[in-house]
Design a protein around this motif. Structure first.
Motif, PDB file in Angstrom:
ATOM      1  N   ILE A 132       0.819  -1.210   0.000  1.00  0.00           N
ATOM      2  CA  ILE A 132       0.000   0.000   0.000  1.00  0.00           C
ATOM      3  C   ILE A 132       0.857   1.266   0.000  1.00  0.00           C
ATOM      4  CG2 ILE A 132      -1.745   1.298   1.280  1.00  0.00           C
ATOM      5  CD1 ILE A 132      -2.521  -1.490   2.530  1.00  0.00           C
ATOM      6  N   VAL A 133       0.516   2.195  -0.871  1.00  0.00           N
ATOM      7  CA  VAL A 133       1.089   3.539  -0.880  1.00  0.00           C
ATOM      8  C   VAL A 133      -0.046   4.495  -0.527  1.00  0.00           C
ATOM      9  CG1 VAL A 133       2.177   5.337  -2.285  1.00  0.00           C
ATOM     10  CG2 VAL A 133       2.870   2.945  -2.558  1.00  0.00           C
ATOM     11  N   SER A 134       0.132   5.263   0.543  1.00  0.00           N
ATOM     12  CA  SER A 134      -0.965   6.080   1.047  1.00  0.00           C
ATOM     13  C   SER A 134      -0.481   7.467   1.464  1.00  0.00           C
ATOM     14  CB  SER A 134      -1.629   5.383   2.238  1.00  0.00           C
ATOM     15  OG  SER A 134      -0.715   5.216   3.312  1.00  0.00           O
ATOM     16  N   SER A 135      -1.457   8.379   1.555  1.00  0.00           N
ATOM     17  CA  SER A 135      -1.145   9.739   1.987  1.00  0.00           C
ATOM     18  C   SER A 135      -2.393  10.371   2.562  1.00  0.00           C
ATOM     19  CB  SER A 135      -0.630  10.579   0.812  1.00  0.00           C
ATOM     20  OG  SER A 135      -1.669  10.823  -0.130  1.00  0.00           O
ATOM     21  N   VAL A 136      -2.191  11.460   3.276  1.00  0.00           N
ATOM     22  CA  VAL A 136      -3.312  12.275   3.739  1.00  0.00           C
ATOM     23  C   VAL A 136      -2.951  13.738   3.569  1.00  0.00           C
ATOM     24  CG1 VAL A 136      -2.649  12.516   6.182  1.00  0.00           C
ATOM     25  CG2 VAL A 136      -5.074  12.448   5.546  1.00  0.00           C
ATOM     26  N   ILE A 160      -7.490  10.021  -6.964  1.00  0.00           N
ATOM     27  CA  ILE A 160      -6.768  10.399  -5.757  1.00  0.00           C
ATOM     28  C   ILE A 160      -7.407  11.662  -5.178  1.00  0.00           C
ATOM     29  CG2 ILE A 160      -4.591   9.385  -6.535  1.00  0.00           C
ATOM     30  CD1 ILE A 160      -3.650  12.282  -7.156  1.00  0.00           C
ATOM     31  N   THR A 161      -7.007  11.990  -3.955  1.00  0.00           N
ATOM     32  CA  THR A 161      -7.443  13.240  -3.349  1.00  0.00           C
ATOM     33  C   THR A 161      -6.329  13.792  -2.475  1.00  0.00           C
ATOM     34  OG1 THR A 161      -9.239  14.325  -2.159  1.00  0.00           O
ATOM     35  CG2 THR A 161      -8.508  12.188  -1.298  1.00  0.00           C
ATOM     36  N   GLY A 162      -6.480  15.038  -2.090  1.00  0.00           N
ATOM     37  CA  GLY A 162      -5.524  15.722  -1.230  1.00  0.00           C
ATOM     38  C   GLY A 162      -6.080  17.084  -0.871  1.00  0.00           C
ATOM     39  N   PHE A 163      -5.320  17.863  -0.137  1.00  0.00           N
ATOM     40  CA  PHE A 163      -5.758  19.187   0.296  1.00  0.00           C
ATOM     41  C   PHE A 163      -6.115  20.019  -0.927  1.00  0.00           C
ATOM     42  CE2 PHE A 163      -5.172  23.192   2.842  1.00  0.00           C
ATOM     43  CZ  PHE A 163      -5.962  22.829   3.922  1.00  0.00           C
ATOM     44  N   THR A 164      -7.295  20.625  -0.889  1.00  0.00           N
ATOM     45  CA  THR A 164      -7.850  21.257  -2.079  1.00  0.00           C
ATOM     46  C   THR A 164      -7.472  22.740  -2.178  1.00  0.00           C
ATOM     47  OG1 THR A 164      -9.898  21.982  -1.026  1.00  0.00           O
ATOM     48  CG2 THR A 164      -9.839  19.725  -1.863  1.00  0.00           C
ATOM     49  N   ASN A 207      -3.800  -0.114  -5.101  1.00  0.00           N
ATOM     50  CA  ASN A 207      -3.097  -0.051  -3.822  1.00  0.00           C
ATOM     51  C   ASN A 207      -2.668   1.370  -3.465  1.00  0.00           C
ATOM     52  OD1 ASN A 207      -1.333  -0.400  -6.026  1.00  0.00           O
ATOM     53  ND2 ASN A 207       0.327  -1.172  -4.745  1.00  0.00           N
ATOM     54  N   LEU A 208      -3.341   2.368  -4.070  1.00  0.00           N
ATOM     55  CA  LEU A 208      -3.180   3.766  -3.681  1.00  0.00           C
ATOM     56  C   LEU A 208      -4.358   4.169  -2.789  1.00  0.00           C
ATOM     57  CD1 LEU A 208      -2.141   5.759  -6.907  1.00  0.00           C
ATOM     58  CD2 LEU A 208      -0.677   5.061  -5.001  1.00  0.00           C
ATOM     59  N   ILE A 209      -4.049   4.746  -1.634  1.00  0.00           N
ATOM     60  CA  ILE A 209      -5.076   5.231  -0.715  1.00  0.00           C
ATOM     61  C   ILE A 209      -4.719   6.656  -0.330  1.00  0.00           C
ATOM     62  CG2 ILE A 209      -6.101   4.958   1.576  1.00  0.00           C
ATOM     63  CD1 ILE A 209      -5.649   1.936   1.286  1.00  0.00           C
ATOM     64  N   THR A 210      -5.670   7.578  -0.520  1.00  0.00           N
ATOM     65  CA  THR A 210      -5.399   8.986  -0.250  1.00  0.00           C
ATOM     66  C   THR A 210      -6.551   9.623   0.509  1.00  0.00           C
ATOM     67  OG1 THR A 210      -6.235   9.511  -2.480  1.00  0.00           O
ATOM     68  CG2 THR A 210      -3.852   9.342  -2.230  1.00  0.00           C
ATOM     69  N   GLY A 211      -6.218  10.626   1.336  1.00  0.00           N
ATOM     70  CA  GLY A 211      -7.222  11.350   2.100  1.00  0.00           C
ATOM     71  C   GLY A 211      -7.118  12.843   1.837  1.00  0.00           C
ATOM     72  N   GLN A 212      -8.235  13.536   1.922  1.00  0.00           N
ATOM     73  CA  GLN A 212      -8.293  14.925   1.459  1.00  0.00           C
ATOM     74  C   GLN A 212      -7.660  15.938   2.413  1.00  0.00           C
ATOM     75  OE1 GLN A 212     -11.983  16.285  -0.367  1.00  0.00           O
ATOM     76  NE2 GLN A 212     -11.877  18.214   0.774  1.00  0.00           N
ATOM     77  N   ASN A 213      -7.856  15.792   3.704  1.00  0.00           N
ATOM     78  CA  ASN A 213      -7.475  16.849   4.640  1.00  0.00           C
ATOM     79  C   ASN A 213      -7.195  16.247   6.019  1.00  0.00           C
ATOM     80  OD1 ASN A 213     -10.078  16.358   5.779  1.00  0.00           O
ATOM     81  ND2 ASN A 213     -10.964  17.693   4.214  1.00  0.00           N
ATOM     82  N   PRO A 214      -6.831  17.078   7.010  1.00  0.00           N
ATOM     83  CA  PRO A 214      -6.498  16.520   8.330  1.00  0.00           C
ATOM     84  C   PRO A 214      -7.624  15.755   9.001  1.00  0.00           C
ATOM     85  CG  PRO A 214      -5.746  18.797   8.166  1.00  0.00           C
ATOM     86  CD  PRO A 214      -6.602  18.534   6.963  1.00  0.00           C
ATOM     87  N   PHE A 215      -8.846  15.988   8.563  1.00  0.00           N
ATOM     88  CA  PHE A 215      -9.996  15.304   9.157  1.00  0.00           C
ATOM     89  C   PHE A 215     -10.244  13.929   8.533  1.00  0.00           C
ATOM     90  CE2 PHE A 215     -10.590  19.902   9.337  1.00  0.00           C
ATOM     91  CZ  PHE A 215     -10.654  20.088  10.715  1.00  0.00           C
ATOM     92  N   SER A 216      -9.366  13.531   7.621  1.00  0.00           N
ATOM     93  CA  SER A 216      -9.553  12.292   6.855  1.00  0.00           C
ATOM     94  C   SER A 216      -8.625  11.166   7.296  1.00  0.00           C
ATOM     95  CB  SER A 216      -9.326  12.581   5.364  1.00  0.00           C
ATOM     96  OG  SER A 216     -10.132  13.657   4.929  1.00  0.00           O
ATOM     97  N   VAL A 217      -7.854  11.389   8.352  1.00  0.00           N
ATOM     98  CA  VAL A 217      -6.853  10.402   8.777  1.00  0.00           C
ATOM     99  C   VAL A 217      -7.480   9.048   9.069  1.00  0.00           C
ATOM    100  CG1 VAL A 217      -5.139   9.834  10.540  1.00  0.00           C
ATOM    101  CG2 VAL A 217      -5.308  12.181   9.682  1.00  0.00           C
TER     102      VAL A 217
END
Length: 228
Positions: A132-136, A160-164, A207-217
């Motif tokens: 898994i490769v992941s980020s938030v 994917i997603t990340g800080f907008t 196997n990519l997992i991403t979260g948008q912002n600090p509330f997505s951990v």
């Protein structure tokens, strides 16, 4: 069942480029993540890496949003020693040990995750091993320019997603950041998805997992736990 190992990537950057305003790791993006997995029935081990190794600065604003549980971990000796004072250098890491790599955020990562070849090589090795490769949040900076051996961006045609951009504007950092996540993601042919600003949101594509912002951990962590 064997212990699962997660490599947590942290920043060494303590200010916004030429601006003197302080930044660094957004604390909860590490502590919430670790606390979640420590409550799991599966045994997890964590190693912590940063581009330069050594000390990891904390974004002072993140302490204002930290929960009691976050602060408790923040003050634990093992976390201070292993993550904040003595993070590993990329050369200290053996890629094949890890079931997951997790890129934390905080605005500092936009300067030292984007073009760090050593960390990119580690992430690519984990990705190629179908781990898994992941980020938030801003941690997506570690994935935006990550290329495979065919010189193709691994985010190409991936959701994917990340800080907008809206979140940058609302945080007051729009004119201080070196790039905008959405703009780079689209340029590198990703499908950049978002929800309403500051709402929890995470997604998995392969196997990519991403979260948008600090509330997505926690949403990121749950997706990891489902497949790890």
């Amino acid at each position: 069942m064997r212990t699962k190992k997660i490599l947590v990537v942290l920043t060494n950057t303590k200010q916004y480029g030429k601006h003197k305003e302080k930044t660094g790791l957004w604390l909860g993006e590490a502590t919430e993540f670790i606390n979640f997995f420590q409550k799991s029935e599966i045994n997890f081990e964590f190693d912590f890496i940063s581009p330069n190794g050594g000390k990891v600065p904390i974004d002072p604003r993140s302490l204002k949003y930290a929960s009691e549980e976050d602060i408790k971990l923040y003050n634990e000796r093992w976390f201070i020693d292993k993550a904040l004072n003595n993070s590993l250098k990329p050369s200290d890491v053996k890629n094949e040990q890890y079931d997951c790599i997790y890129f934390t955020g905080g605005h500092g990562v936009m300067w030292d995750f984007t073009n760090n070849k050593e960390i990119h090589d580690i992430a690519l090795s984990i990705y190629k091993n179908n781990k898994i490769v992941s980020s938030v949040c801003h941690g997506i900076a570690g994935l935006l320019y990550l290329k495979d051996e065919d010189n193709k961006f691994i985010i190409e045609n991936k959701s994917i997603t990340g800080f907008t951009t809206w979140e940058e504007i609302l945080s007051g950092k729009y004119r201080k950041v070196p790039f905008l996540n959405k703009r780079v993601a689209i340029k590198n042919k990703a499908n950049f998805k978002t929800k309403r600003f500051y709402k929890p949101y995470a997604l998995k594509d392969g196997n990519l997992i991403t979260g948008q912002n600090p509330f997505s951990v926690i949403k990121v962590a749950k997706l990891i736990l489902e497949i790890i």
